[in-house]
Design an enzyme around this catalytic site. Structure first.
Site, PDB file in Angstrom:
ATOM      1  N   LYS A  73       0.837  -1.199   0.000  1.00 48.59           N
ATOM      2  CA  LYS A  73       0.000   0.000   0.000  1.00 48.59           C
ATOM      3  C   LYS A  73       0.873   1.250   0.000  1.00 48.59           C
ATOM      4  O   LYS A  73       1.913   1.303   0.676  1.00 48.59           O
ATOM      5  CB  LYS A  73      -0.923  -0.026   1.225  1.00 48.59           C
ATOM      6  CG  LYS A  73      -1.964   1.097   1.250  1.00 48.59           C
ATOM      7  CD  LYS A  73      -2.902   0.891   2.426  1.00 48.59           C
ATOM      8  CE  LYS A  73      -3.893   2.022   2.593  1.00 48.59           C
ATOM      9  NZ  LYS A  73      -4.814   1.799   3.730  1.00 48.59           N
ATOM     10  N   SER A 148      -9.278   2.354   2.627  1.00 51.02           N
ATOM     11  CA  SER A 148      -8.340   3.048   1.765  1.00 51.02           C
ATOM     12  C   SER A 148      -7.343   2.134   1.056  1.00 51.02           C
ATOM     13  O   SER A 148      -6.464   2.615   0.344  1.00 51.02           O
ATOM     14  CB  SER A 148      -7.558   4.080   2.591  1.00 51.02           C
ATOM     15  OG  SER A 148      -6.851   3.448   3.647  1.00 51.02           O
ATOM     16  N   SER A 172      -9.768  -0.071   6.842  1.00 49.26           N
ATOM     17  CA  SER A 172      -9.207   0.041   5.501  1.00 49.26           C
ATOM     18  C   SER A 172      -8.601  -1.236   4.950  1.00 49.26           C
ATOM     19  O   SER A 172      -8.285  -1.303   3.768  1.00 49.26           O
ATOM     20  CB  SER A 172      -8.140   1.150   5.476  1.00 49.26           C
ATOM     21  OG  SER A 172      -8.743   2.412   5.596  1.00 49.26           O
TER      22      SER A 172
END
Length: 435
Positions: A73, A148, A172
């Site tokens: 990420k 996210s 997330s």
């Protein structure tokens, strides 16, 4: 194929890390223009794959993830690439060292393919930003995969990575994993070491954890990140909570929740349906202020980053700057009170909840304005997850029974230190994915 099966194929000489890495890069070239999962690609993936192949040729004991292609990420620091965090200024800065969880994967032999797109500052439940644009759902590219960690889940679900490393500050990992039929683990506070990364804007609520295609892969990656092993499955007492107060939940998700309750009972677990034995009102009243104060702090220490941010995040930072130390202290007191209230998990081994209250919505919208015919605000889809972060508890997302093509996710929440128990439970729920 999951990572565990790939490692077996490597050991038996049926697959080669360089060929597998090239195949993933080919899939990225073919699909990422449509799905936009990656914000940047690593220039060293093939070199890492060659190193993994050499380790196999030389015998001995290669790393636990030797030759497994992964995505990181883009709010986590990986040497040689930016940690852009969806931000234009950070996208121009190349990081010179791995932060600790990334270093653990690299030391285990994982091949880092690149970075997964995230909304700016990773504080929203969809994946879009002005720097890289929206990430799209692999089943229906018109929809969001959530956030996210949207870039990571889209890559793993569409064959552009074997697994991923992500963060969860309010759901997330769990919500996007649920939206894309994957497995995700948000460890409890302190279980996976942090350090050497970007500034935190969510206090200690954000944890680093894996996103995978199977329960056994989840256990494998968690072992690399934490040193913990899954516990053998055992019969558990589970509190099942399908609704939180009067917050609406999509009927498809409610149906999947009911099917999951039946599945757990069929596996021999005692499942008690009920309500959450704690009032989340005090936490909800201060929740948005935490990110606002965090962004104000970020802007004070690195003005160029905030100056290049979208206006809505600059507005959040202005609101945070106007808050007082007493406001922050009040938020922390409420968080500490919640952590005491959940201690022992009310006598249950785990709590079952959906990962989200809404099905995926259009990719360029921050949140669904309606759920089951009722208007909701920005966190209406996320009611099941944020309290777990505030409480500091571990939670594991898994694919639930569903009708139709779009996945639905559920989560099991454990007491502090219960990651091995949750992973053991997950093994019983995994119906042979990736085997």
């Amino acid at each position: 194929m999951d990572a565990t099966a790939l490692l077996t194929a490597y050991a038996e000489g049926r697959a080669d890390p360089v060929e597998v890495t090239r195949a993933h890069l080919d899939v990225i070239a073919a699909q990422d223009g449509r799905l936009n999962a990656y914000s940047t690609l690593s220039g060293t993936a093939l070199h890492a794959a060659r190193t993994a192949a050499q380790a196999l040729r030389e015998g001995g004991t290669p790393g636990a993830l030797n030759g497994v292609p992964v995505i990181i990420k883009d709010n986590l620091c990986a040497a040689g690439m930016p940690a852009a965090w969806g931000n234009a200024e950070l996208a121009r800065r190349v990081v010179d060292q791995d932060e600790l969880p990334v270093a653990a994967l690299r030391a285990a032999g994982a091949v880092i393919l690149g970075k997964g797109n995230t909304p700016e500052f990773a504080v929203e439940g969809y994946t879009d930003n002005a720097t890289f644009g929206p990430t799209r759902h692999p089943v229906d590219p018109a929809l969001t995969p959530g956030g996210s960690s949207g870039g990571v889940v889209t890559a793993v679900a569409s064959g552009m990575a074997m697994a991923g490393l992500a963060t969860d500050g309010g759901g997330s990992i769990r919500r996007p994993a649920g939206y894309t039929g994957l497995w995700g683990l948000k460890p409890g506070i302190g279980t996976v070491r942090r350090g050497g990364g970007l500034p935190q804007v969510l206090l200690d609520l954000e944890a680093v954890g894996p996103i995978t295609r199977s329960a056994r892969d989840l256990a494998l990656f968690h072992r690399v990140l934490s040193g913990q092993d899954a516990k053998p499955p055992r019969t558990c007492r589970i509190l099942a909570i399908g609704l939180l107060g009067d917050a609406p939940c999509d009927p498809l998700i409610r149906d999947s929740f009911a099917a999951t309750v039946k599945q757990l009972r069929a596996l021999g677990h005692e499942v008690v349906e009920g309500v959450l034995p704690v009032d989340l009102g005090p936490l909800n009243a201060v929740w948005s202020g935490i990110a606002e104060i965090g962004l104000a702090h970020l802007g004070r220490n690195d003005p160029a980053v905030l100056d290049s941010a979208a206006e809505k995040y600059r507005a959040m930072a202005r609101a945070g700057k106007a808050a007082s130390a007493v406001d922050l202290y009040e938020a922390m007191i409420r968080i500490f009170a919640l952590r005491e209230a959940v201690r022992g998990l009310w006598g249950y081994d785990a709590v079952l909840m959906p990962t989200a209250a809404a099905m995926p919505w259009p990719a360029d919208q921050a949140y669904p304005p309606m759920i089951d015919g009722l208007p909701v605000g920005p966190r209406g889809h996320a009611v099941y997850t944020g309290w777990v972060n505030a409480a500091g508890l571990p939670a594991l997302a898994f694919p639930a029974a569903r009708e139709g093509a779009m996945p639905v996710g559920m989560q099991l929440i454990g007491d502090m230190g219960a990651e091995p128990l949750l992973l053991g439970l997950a093994a019983t729920l995994d119906a042979g994915q990736g085997a």
